[in-house]
Design a protein around this motif. Sequence first.
Motif, short mmCIF file in Angstrom:
data_model
loop_
_atom_site.label_atom_id
_atom_site.label_comp_id
_atom_site.label_asym_id
_atom_site.label_seq_id
_atom_site.Cartn_x
_atom_site.Cartn_y
_atom_site.Cartn_z
N LEU A 147 40.71 36.72 45.83
CA LEU A 147 41.50 35.89 44.95
C LEU A 147 42.42 34.95 45.73
N ASP A 148 42.81 35.32 46.89
CA ASP A 148 43.47 34.39 47.80
C ASP A 148 43.31 34.93 49.22
N LYS A 202 52.57 39.88 41.81
CA LYS A 202 52.06 40.57 42.98
C LYS A 202 53.14 41.45 43.59
N THR A 203 52.76 42.69 43.87
CA THR A 203 53.62 43.61 44.60
C THR A 203 52.79 44.21 45.73
N ARG A 204 53.37 45.15 46.45
CA ARG A 204 52.65 45.75 47.57
C ARG A 204 51.40 46.50 47.12
N VAL A 215 42.81 38.22 32.26
CA VAL A 215 43.78 38.69 33.24
C VAL A 215 43.13 39.83 34.02
N ILE A 216 43.14 39.70 35.36
CA ILE A 216 42.57 40.72 36.23
C ILE A 216 43.71 41.41 36.97
N LYS A 217 43.84 42.69 36.73
CA LYS A 217 44.89 43.48 37.39
C LYS A 217 44.23 44.43 38.38
N SER A 218 44.70 44.42 39.61
CA SER A 218 44.15 45.30 40.65
C SER A 218 45.24 46.20 41.22
#
Length: 265
Positions: A8-9, A57-59, A78-81
């Motif tokens: 994603l980046d 974004k968090t750790r 929305v994609i949450k990982s």
Amino acid sequence: MWGRRIFLDSRQSCYITASVNSEPSCFHSWTWVRDGFRKMFQWFLEHPDFEALKLWKTRNKSVYKAECPRELYSGSVVIKSYYEQRFLRYFLRPSLACREAEGYLTVQKLGIPTAEVLAYGERRTVWWLSSSFLITRFVDGSRNGTYFCTVDDGPGYGTPDMMVFCLKLIEMLATLHRNGYCHGGTHPRNFLWYGAGEDMKIIWIDLATVKSYPDPAVFAEKAVADLKAFFQPVGLSAEQKLEVIRRYEACNPAYSGASFENSFL
């Protein structure tokens, strides 16, 4: 194939497992995909360089918004990982993504609107969890509840819609509590809204912490904590807070009375 990494980046990635519609398990990688979303899901697997907008974004967690090709799916997702999971905590236990999907189902059964779950899954190696993901439909035209919060300098603080939001949400929270569940994360950012006045609609998101508590004393403590966690960032006046509390009491008479009200004033 155990999984496919979707970049994603340049700094973070999202893992999506490829064993589509296998049953959730704590022993191997698996993925569940809703009917009608399978072609779009396969497209994600085949296009690991798709463009996405970072929302959070968090750790240990990242959240992105991705536009979908119209011929495959109408709308955005929305994609949450979750990644860098604590091995022992999730050894033979469901991941946060799995718990969140279960939370959505629990809340939906009570008639409370939530975001639509499109896919979720886990990546495991010999039982050890390495990552998990959750894909939901993006709610177009919505904002989260921090719009009404004084601590976030929300532009909606003090407007008539602030009280509409609080009163409608507290009725939903009373329904959750009345049915034996606590939320565990009632910060206003976890509630989306759109519309105005009596036409306002509220959508619940981020439901990994929804849980039932068989012990009545523990449940009462957690229910009060839900209310306090919501009130603190909004910054209602004592009069406004009392109005909201009494709306809650009307919807959940098991928790009412002067001592209950005074615990929030």
